[in-house]
Design a protein around this motif. Sequence first.
Motif, PDB file in Angstrom:
ATOM      1  N   VAL A 141       0.828  -1.208   0.000  1.00  0.00           N
ATOM      2  CA  VAL A 141       0.000   0.000   0.000  1.00  0.00           C
ATOM      3  C   VAL A 141       0.862   1.259   0.000  1.00  0.00           C
ATOM      4  N   SER A 142       1.946   1.256   0.748  1.00  0.00           N
ATOM      5  CA  SER A 142       2.789   2.454   0.789  1.00  0.00           C
ATOM      6  C   SER A 142       3.442   2.707  -0.564  1.00  0.00           C
ATOM      7  N   GLY A 143       3.894   1.636  -1.216  1.00  0.00           N
ATOM      8  CA  GLY A 143       4.484   1.798  -2.534  1.00  0.00           C
ATOM      9  C   GLY A 143       3.482   2.315  -3.550  1.00  0.00           C
ATOM     10  N   ALA A 144       2.271   1.723  -3.536  1.00  0.00           N
ATOM     11  CA  ALA A 144       1.242   2.149  -4.480  1.00  0.00           C
ATOM     12  C   ALA A 144       0.808   3.581  -4.208  1.00  0.00           C
ATOM     13  N   TRP A 145       0.682   3.937  -2.919  1.00  0.00           N
ATOM     14  CA  TRP A 145       0.263   5.297  -2.581  1.00  0.00           C
ATOM     15  C   TRP A 145       1.314   6.309  -3.030  1.00  0.00           C
ATOM     16  N   LEU A 146       2.569   6.018  -2.764  1.00  0.00           N
ATOM     17  CA  LEU A 146       3.635   6.945  -3.136  1.00  0.00           C
ATOM     18  C   LEU A 146       3.693   7.151  -4.651  1.00  0.00           C
ATOM     19  N   ASP A 147       3.394   6.104  -5.394  1.00  0.00           N
ATOM     20  CA  ASP A 147       3.486   6.196  -6.848  1.00  0.00           C
ATOM     21  C   ASP A 147       2.237   6.799  -7.488  1.00  0.00           C
ATOM     22  N   GLY A 148       1.080   6.689  -6.800  1.00  0.00           N
ATOM     23  CA  GLY A 148      -0.156   7.067  -7.476  1.00  0.00           C
ATOM     24  C   GLY A 148      -1.051   8.060  -6.777  1.00  0.00           C
ATOM     25  N   SER A 149      -0.648   8.599  -5.622  1.00  0.00           N
ATOM     26  CA  SER A 149      -1.556   9.457  -4.865  1.00  0.00           C
ATOM     27  C   SER A 149      -1.653  10.871  -5.427  1.00  0.00           C
ATOM     28  N   GLY A 150      -0.634  11.301  -6.138  1.00  0.00           N
ATOM     29  CA  GLY A 150      -0.604  12.673  -6.601  1.00  0.00           C
ATOM     30  C   GLY A 150      -0.113  13.654  -5.559  1.00  0.00           C
ATOM     31  N   ILE A 151       0.240  13.149  -4.369  1.00  0.00           N
ATOM     32  CA  ILE A 151       0.763  13.981  -3.288  1.00  0.00           C
ATOM     33  C   ILE A 151       2.249  13.687  -3.135  1.00  0.00           C
ATOM     34  N   THR A 152       3.047  14.721  -2.972  1.00  0.00           N
ATOM     35  CA  THR A 152       4.475  14.536  -2.710  1.00  0.00           C
ATOM     36  C   THR A 152       4.676  14.305  -1.220  1.00  0.00           C
ATOM     37  N   ALA A 153       5.320  13.209  -0.870  1.00  0.00           N
ATOM     38  CA  ALA A 153       5.578  12.893   0.534  1.00  0.00           C
ATOM     39  C   ALA A 153       6.904  13.505   0.965  1.00  0.00           C
ATOM     40  N   GLY A 154       6.883  14.157   2.143  1.00  0.00           N
ATOM     41  CA  GLY A 154       8.113  14.713   2.693  1.00  0.00           C
ATOM     42  C   GLY A 154       8.803  13.768   3.647  1.00  0.00           C
ATOM     43  N   VAL A 155       8.009  13.072   4.493  1.00  0.00           N
ATOM     44  CA  VAL A 155       8.528  12.063   5.423  1.00  0.00           C
ATOM     45  C   VAL A 155       7.462  10.980   5.590  1.00  0.00           C
TER      46      VAL A 155
END
Length: 386
Positions: A141-155
Amino acid sequence: AGVIVRWLESYHRVEEHPDVAQFGYLSDLRGTHVGFSIGERAYGLLRAAADAGTARVRVAVDVVRAPSAATAIEARIEGTDPSLPAVVFVAHVDEPGANDNASGVAALVELARTTRRAIDEGAVLSPLRTIVFVWGQEIEVSGAWLDGSGITAGVGLVFDMVGSDPAETGAPFLVERMPDPGAVWLRAPDVHSEWGESAVAEEGLHGHFLNDTTIAAIDVVRGIDGPWETRAHPFEGGSDHVSFLGREIPALLAWHFTDDAYHTTRDRLSRVSGREMRRVSAAMGAVALALASSAIEDRREIVDVVERAALTRLDWALAAGRETIAAGGDAAVEAHVIEAWGRWYDEALASIAAWGATDAALDGPIAAARARVSERAAVVRADLSR
């Protein structure tokens, strides 16, 4: 026809719990074959029957076989500047234990609800950065979210096994730090958990303020809520933080390890502590709010926290280096360890300015802290090189 597995570790204490069975994953079995785990007592009976002749086992298993996709749930507390990289929490839902990981799921739900309520009631300021809460299958889920959420994660901040009751399990609260020199060169006072170390390359290290900001938040909670056994240890891997780190996004893991019910049929509610969940959530929630804050005072405090941690770490490394050299170790290697810690903390202090985007008022304090840490690292390195 199938596979029957006895897979238990020494920390499961099978002599006291002969019927405990560990859950896990078997290798792909083609066709309609089945596989499952059994406990020590059942294994002994089966082994004795097999040794005496042909042993027949009658198995009834209800199985549904079909293609499927994991479901993810996301909640957000929108920041006042959603263009900035977000603070992202993750808790995985796919392991069936009360501690692992129902406690992480529940704690993260309550943290999201409480933070939202505190903002609505004016108890805390609205965050500058968006805070995201994600639930789903571990790592996937974390991999899919990071690749497809449209939000840039800072941490990334990961909740995994946060509810283990220390009185029942003996497992302290652990923070698995993002990779730092301790993951390359293990020196006192660092120790790995029973999970074990993972290979980390020196060239892959990138200093960041996240580790020490989290440890400082834990110390504050301890000061408010009383004695609390905690420990920060070098990177090991194995949960959703690896998805962030693999994309060069700072991340760490909040967890407990180990207890004799880990990944077994004994991981039940009686071994979970509501107080422990609350303490972990308070500490990690404070980290998120500090990182998402628009107040320059919060980043000033982070500068002080990281500088103190850097000077303390250099003192620890000096003591460990002297001990290693006295035992026949290579002085050049120990001096290099000091150099690596000095460089890592220099980057960690610099990352505070990068996180704030534009804050000229921080330039002076950060530059002064970097100079003091660099000077101390040079003194310590010279000491070990003599």
